[in-house]
Write a protein that holds these residues in place. Sequence first.
Motif, mmCIF file in Angstrom:
data_model
loop_
_atom_site.group_PDB
_atom_site.id
_atom_site.type_symbol
_atom_site.label_atom_id
_atom_site.label_comp_id
_atom_site.label_asym_id
_atom_site.label_seq_id
_atom_site.Cartn_x
_atom_site.Cartn_y
_atom_site.Cartn_z
ATOM 1 N N CYS A 5 14.654 9.165 3.899
ATOM 2 C CA CYS A 5 15.936 9.655 3.434
ATOM 3 C C CYS A 5 15.676 9.529 1.832
ATOM 4 O O CYS A 5 15.545 8.440 1.291
ATOM 5 C CB CYS A 5 16.960 8.959 3.919
ATOM 6 S SG CYS A 5 18.460 9.255 3.088
ATOM 7 N N VAL A 15 24.458 21.272 -4.238
ATOM 8 C CA VAL A 15 23.214 21.589 -3.328
ATOM 9 C C VAL A 15 23.074 23.019 -3.520
ATOM 10 O O VAL A 15 24.126 23.729 -3.284
ATOM 11 C CB VAL A 15 23.712 20.911 -1.761
ATOM 12 C CG1 VAL A 15 22.879 21.480 -0.991
ATOM 13 C CG2 VAL A 15 23.678 19.549 -2.086
ATOM 14 N N LEU A 19 16.878 23.722 -2.454
ATOM 15 C CA LEU A 19 16.606 22.277 -2.469
ATOM 16 C C LEU A 19 15.776 21.595 -1.371
ATOM 17 O O LEU A 19 14.724 21.342 -1.769
ATOM 18 C CB LEU A 19 17.918 21.403 -2.643
ATOM 19 C CG LEU A 19 17.728 19.818 -2.734
ATOM 20 C CD1 LEU A 19 16.979 19.702 -4.042
ATOM 21 C CD2 LEU A 19 18.846 19.438 -2.733
ATOM 22 N N ALA A 20 15.982 22.119 0.013
ATOM 23 C CA ALA A 20 15.291 21.665 1.043
ATOM 24 C C ALA A 20 13.778 22.345 1.064
ATOM 25 O O ALA A 20 13.105 21.675 1.183
ATOM 26 C CB ALA A 20 15.952 22.179 2.473
ATOM 27 N N VAL A 23 12.106 20.515 -1.814
ATOM 28 C CA VAL A 23 11.809 19.055 -1.298
ATOM 29 C C VAL A 23 10.268 19.135 -0.661
ATOM 30 O O VAL A 23 9.574 18.296 -0.437
ATOM 31 C CB VAL A 23 12.947 18.485 -0.951
ATOM 32 C CG1 VAL A 23 12.384 16.822 -0.286
ATOM 33 C CG2 VAL A 23 13.850 17.919 -2.071
ATOM 34 N N GLN A 24 10.256 20.161 0.480
ATOM 35 C CA GLN A 24 9.501 20.137 1.491
ATOM 36 C C GLN A 24 8.128 20.600 0.901
ATOM 37 O O GLN A 24 6.977 19.911 1.421
ATOM 38 C CB GLN A 24 9.900 21.234 2.555
ATOM 39 C CG GLN A 24 8.892 21.281 3.738
ATOM 40 C CD GLN A 24 9.338 22.166 5.022
ATOM 41 O OE1 GLN A 24 10.479 22.339 4.976
ATOM 42 N NE2 GLN A 24 8.741 22.447 5.917
ATOM 43 N N CYS A 36 12.750 19.249 7.164
ATOM 44 C CA CYS A 36 13.520 18.902 6.014
ATOM 45 C C CYS A 36 14.919 19.451 5.912
ATOM 46 O O CYS A 36 15.104 20.504 5.910
ATOM 47 C CB CYS A 36 12.649 19.358 4.382
ATOM 48 S SG CYS A 36 13.466 18.718 3.057
ATOM 49 N N VAL A 38 19.248 18.701 4.072
ATOM 50 C CA VAL A 38 19.888 18.487 2.919
ATOM 51 C C VAL A 38 21.223 18.391 3.871
ATOM 52 O O VAL A 38 21.644 19.030 4.119
ATOM 53 C CB VAL A 38 19.798 19.374 1.744
ATOM 54 C CG1 VAL A 38 20.932 18.610 0.913
ATOM 55 C CG2 VAL A 38 18.394 19.256 1.262
ATOM 56 N N GLU A 40 25.244 16.796 3.215
ATOM 57 C CA GLU A 40 26.234 16.165 2.129
ATOM 58 C C GLU A 40 27.350 15.815 2.738
ATOM 59 O O GLU A 40 28.248 16.408 3.381
ATOM 60 C CB GLU A 40 26.500 17.472 1.207
ATOM 61 C CG GLU A 40 27.486 17.155 0.073
ATOM 62 C CD GLU A 40 27.448 18.274 -1.142
ATOM 63 O OE1 GLU A 40 28.260 18.015 -2.012
ATOM 64 O OE2 GLU A 40 27.082 19.537 -0.982
ATOM 65 N N ARG A 54 22.392 13.548 0.766
ATOM 66 C CA ARG A 54 21.158 12.664 1.128
ATOM 67 C C ARG A 54 19.912 13.969 1.769
ATOM 68 O O ARG A 54 20.413 14.944 2.301
ATOM 69 C CB ARG A 54 21.352 11.922 2.382
ATOM 70 C CG ARG A 54 22.200 10.793 1.919
ATOM 71 C CD ARG A 54 22.853 9.971 3.080
ATOM 72 N NE ARG A 54 23.595 9.000 2.731
ATOM 73 C CZ ARG A 54 24.034 8.034 3.526
ATOM 74 N NH1 ARG A 54 23.895 8.022 4.741
ATOM 75 N NH2 ARG A 54 24.993 7.242 2.882
ATOM 76 N N THR A 55 18.734 13.824 1.602
ATOM 77 C CA THR A 55 17.681 14.782 1.812
ATOM 78 C C THR A 55 16.904 14.013 2.684
ATOM 79 O O THR A 55 16.174 12.822 2.387
ATOM 80 C CB THR A 55 17.003 15.174 0.689
ATOM 81 O OG1 THR A 55 17.984 15.846 -0.107
ATOM 82 C CG2 THR A 55 15.911 16.304 1.200
#
Length: 94
Positions: A5, A15, A19-20, A23-24, A36, A38, A40, A54-55
Amino acid sequence: TTVVCLKNMVAPGEVDAELAKEVQEECGKFGPVRECIVYEHKDDPSLPEEEIVRTFVAFEKQESAIKAFLDMEGRFFAGRQISCCFFNEGRFAK
């Protein structure tokens, strides 16, 4: 656990759809990423700002999650310092 996390990557309300994916892709250098997400927390005013978004990154192997944790903890993203924790796989599956 194979789930990490990442907190404080972006501020609440920032967001976006990318974003996901970002990050992935970034976490893919530590090993194959299963998922992955995200999340909120919009309805919990008691949470500090840095914990609202939180991701969650689920890896195929625990070793990959450990590598990601070690690399991402304390790192800066968009001017914010990331904090990491491992997350229970059973809770993640829900």
